[in-house]
Design an enzyme around this catalytic site. Structure first.
Site, PDB file in Angstrom:
ATOM      1  N   HIS A  72       9.480  -7.390 -18.922  1.00 27.60           N
ATOM      2  CA  HIS A  72       9.148  -8.770 -18.568  1.00 27.60           C
ATOM      3  C   HIS A  72       7.826  -9.180 -19.206  1.00 27.60           C
ATOM      4  O   HIS A  72       6.828  -8.474 -19.069  1.00 27.60           O
ATOM      5  CB  HIS A  72       9.013  -8.910 -17.044  1.00 27.60           C
ATOM      6  CG  HIS A  72      10.330  -8.898 -16.331  1.00 27.60           C
ATOM      7  ND1 HIS A  72      10.482  -9.324 -15.037  1.00 27.60           N
ATOM      8  CD2 HIS A  72      11.563  -8.535 -16.747  1.00 27.60           C
ATOM      9  CE1 HIS A  72      11.757  -9.206 -14.686  1.00 27.60           C
ATOM     10  NE2 HIS A  72      12.421  -8.721 -15.699  1.00 27.60           N
ATOM     11  N   TYR A 201       6.449 -14.936  -7.383  1.00 25.34           N
ATOM     12  CA  TYR A 201       5.571 -14.750  -6.221  1.00 25.34           C
ATOM     13  C   TYR A 201       5.318 -16.134  -5.637  1.00 25.34           C
ATOM     14  O   TYR A 201       4.785 -17.007  -6.323  1.00 25.34           O
ATOM     15  CB  TYR A 201       4.225 -14.145  -6.645  1.00 25.34           C
ATOM     16  CG  TYR A 201       4.276 -12.691  -7.043  1.00 25.34           C
ATOM     17  CD1 TYR A 201       4.655 -12.290  -8.330  1.00 25.34           C
ATOM     18  CD2 TYR A 201       3.918 -11.695  -6.134  1.00 25.34           C
ATOM     19  CE1 TYR A 201       4.676 -10.954  -8.689  1.00 25.34           C
ATOM     20  CE2 TYR A 201       3.931 -10.351  -6.487  1.00 25.34           C
ATOM     21  CZ  TYR A 201       4.314  -9.985  -7.757  1.00 25.34           C
ATOM     22  OH  TYR A 201       4.340  -8.656  -8.107  1.00 25.34           O
ATOM     23  N   PRO A 295       1.105  -4.191  -1.379  1.00 27.10           N
ATOM     24  CA  PRO A 295       2.078  -4.184  -2.480  1.00 27.10           C
ATOM     25  C   PRO A 295       2.048  -5.423  -3.377  1.00 27.10           C
ATOM     26  O   PRO A 295       2.695  -5.435  -4.417  1.00 27.10           O
ATOM     27  CB  PRO A 295       3.429  -4.070  -1.765  1.00 27.10           C
ATOM     28  CG  PRO A 295       3.180  -4.570  -0.389  1.00 27.10           C
ATOM     29  CD  PRO A 295       1.761  -4.278  -0.058  1.00 27.10           C
ATOM     30  N   LYS A 299       0.822  -2.145  -7.518  1.00 32.19           N
ATOM     31  CA  LYS A 299      -0.040  -1.117  -8.117  1.00 32.19           C
ATOM     32  C   LYS A 299       0.185   0.315  -7.591  1.00 32.19           C
ATOM     33  O   LYS A 299      -0.259   1.276  -8.205  1.00 32.19           O
ATOM     34  CB  LYS A 299      -1.518  -1.471  -7.873  1.00 32.19           C
ATOM     35  CG  LYS A 299      -2.000  -2.657  -8.655  1.00 32.19           C
ATOM     36  CD  LYS A 299      -2.336  -2.263 -10.085  1.00 32.19           C
ATOM     37  CE  LYS A 299      -2.402  -3.441 -11.008  1.00 32.19           C
ATOM     38  NZ  LYS A 299      -1.193  -3.694 -11.784  1.00 32.19           N
ATOM     39  N   TYR A 387      -2.610  -7.286 -13.785  1.00 37.15           N
ATOM     40  CA  TYR A 387      -1.200  -7.098 -13.419  1.00 37.15           C
ATOM     41  C   TYR A 387      -0.490  -6.132 -14.378  1.00 37.15           C
ATOM     42  O   TYR A 387       0.240  -5.248 -13.940  1.00 37.15           O
ATOM     43  CB  TYR A 387      -0.485  -8.455 -13.383  1.00 37.15           C
ATOM     44  CG  TYR A 387       0.854  -8.382 -12.699  1.00 37.15           C
ATOM     45  CD1 TYR A 387       0.946  -8.365 -11.312  1.00 37.15           C
ATOM     46  CD2 TYR A 387       2.041  -8.306 -13.436  1.00 37.15           C
ATOM     47  CE1 TYR A 387       2.182  -8.273 -10.669  1.00 37.15           C
ATOM     48  CE2 TYR A 387       3.276  -8.211 -12.802  1.00 37.15           C
ATOM     49  CZ  TYR A 387       3.328  -8.196 -11.420  1.00 37.15           C
ATOM     50  OH  TYR A 387       4.542  -8.096 -10.793  1.00 37.15           O
TER      51      TYR A 387
END
Ligand code: FAD
Ligand code: DHB
Length: 408
Positions: A72, A201, A295, A299, A387
């Protein structure tokens, strides 16, 4: 039984450590309390950082991940009924994440260990780790109703948050850092193609929601819920209703429904936790045995991988030269990344969850944070570089090592 490195736990940390040590010519035995079927079916994390993918590939356990994993290049942040794409690839000079289930990584590592003649003992529950300040630490474990001992040069405590290794360290040695949150995540795995090509998200008045996936046919979804909720009170109908409400957009985006599998359905409390140091005598803690992150930043598994990469290198240094320098620095080296991951995970959590529905000031601050992150290139870059994962050479450097680009 005797080995060079006794490893407690066959999660990502324990199995990868055993694999990395094997490549260095160091012998290990992995003890796992659960069955092989159980650990190979346990639905957990799904996002692999670029550095994790590179390490699995370079060490010969990345073939299936390369075929089946989904690369992604971006994620979506959704709020106020609108989606905003964070272009991870463009913002990080070509880095990306790979969506590939943690249990698939576990399957690949078990297969590699067993094929190479490695020893992974399932249904063997460690009960105690002893003589940690001697040169012969010992793991006592139970298998088939009998007591056994594994004598080692070193013990790696890779037995997760609820394992026994951390508790074997004498009282007063560890400093514990902890934060609990007034919410949990309810997760499901649904038999339906993902409704979006990338992860979403979402921040919504009714709480956080996350759209993820496991394959072109399986969607993984999470919603914020109360930590005291009983999963029995969440019917399929209620779960879908919340997901539809929270993920809805003004553009009429639709979430596809499908049968919810029993595996992967569960409520996970939210917590940040870390102990320091990650070592006592000849016991080294790695992964969730030493730290838990919320979460939201994806990570946890990646930190477990980063820890054992540092540990394998330090043990290889010891066996090659007898020097303990890298082992002595293990905790300090790992903790730098751990705290950077704690900070990022906490920040993502604080931005995306509903804390107190009556606190309008907090709500406006969170919307403003999201507005800033999705409209300022520097803010988006900060999110993106964390990220996709801070570079692996972070673990080689000192406090002044730049995390991105060159120092010149
Ligand atoms: P574990 O995977 O917990 O492995 C420890 C092993 O030790 C287990 O197999 C256990 O059975 C065994 N064990 C325990 N006690 C004993 C004993 N006494 N004797 C022998 N064996 C023992 N992380 C991410 O990076 N990305 C994500 O997207 C992500 N999403 C998550 C979503 C959810 C819902 C959850 C719960 C976690 C998520 N995480 C994520 C976190 C990630 O799953 C963990 O950080 C990861 O499993 C840590 O690996 P580990 O090997 O340290 O521990
Ligand atoms: C998944 C889990 C996470 O914690 C996250 O931040 C993103 C994705 C997942 O399970 O797919």
């Amino acid at each position: 039984m005797r080995t060079q490195v006794g490893i407690v736990g066959a999660g990502p940390a324990g199995l990868l450590l055993s694999h990395l040590l094997y490549l260095e010519g160091i012998e290990s035995v992995v003890l796992e309390s659960r069955s092989r079927d159980y650990v190979e079916a346990r639905i957990r994390a799904g996002v692999l950082e670029q550095g994790t993918v590179d390490l699995l590939t370079e060490t010969g356990v990345g073939d299936r991940m390369k075929k089946e994993g989904m690369v992604h290049h971006g994620i979506e942040l959704r709020f106020g009924g609108q989606g905003h794409r964070i272009d991870l690839h463009e913002l990080t000079e070509g880095r990306a994440i790979t969506v590939y289930g943690q249990h698939e990584v576990v399957k690949d590592l078990i297969a590699a260990r067993l094929e190479a003649g490695g020893e992974v003992i399932f249904e063997a529950e460690a009960v105690d780790v002893e003589s940690l300040d001697s040169q012969n630490p010992t793991v006592r474990y139970r298998k088939d109703g009998e007591d056994h001992e594994l004598r080692c040069d070193f013990v790696a405590g890779c037995d997760g948050f609820y394992g026994v290794s951390r508790d074997s360290i004498p009282e007063g040695v560890l400093t514990v850092y902890e934060r609990r949150y007034p919410f949990a995540w309810l997760g499901i795995l649904a038999e339906t193609p993902p409704s979006s090509e990338e992860l979403i998200y979402t921040y919504h008045e009714r709480g956080f929601a996350l759209h993820s996936m496991r394959s072109p046919e399986l969607t993984r979804l999470y919603i914020q819920c109360d930590p005291d909720d009983d999963i029995e009170d969440w019917s399929d109908e209620r779960i879908w209703e919340e997901l539809h409400a929270r993920l809805a957009t003004d553009e009429g985006w639709a979430l596809a429904e499908g049968p919810i599998r029993e595996e992967g359905r569960g409520i996970t409390p939210m917590r940040s936790y870390a102990v320091e140091p990650m070592q006592y005598g000849r016991l080294f803690l790695a992964g969730d045995a030493a730290h838990i992150v919320t979460p939201t930043g994806a990570k946890g598994m990646n930190l477990a991988v980063a820890d054992v990469r540092v540990l394998a290198r330090a043990l290889a240094g010891f066996y090659a030269s007898g020097q303990t320098e890298l082992l002595d620095r293990y905790s300090e080296t790992c903790m730098r990344r751990v705290w950077l991951a704690q900070r990022f995970s906490w920040w993502m959590t604080a931005m995306l969850h509903r804390f107190d529905s009556s606190d309008e000031f907090q709500h406006r601050l969170q919307l403003t944070e999201l507005d800033y992150v999705t409209s300022s290139r520097s803010a988006a870059k900060t999110l993106a570089e964390n990220y996709v994962g801070l570079p692996m050479d972070l673990d080689l450097g000192t406090a002044s090592t730049p995390v991105q680009g060159t120092s010149a």
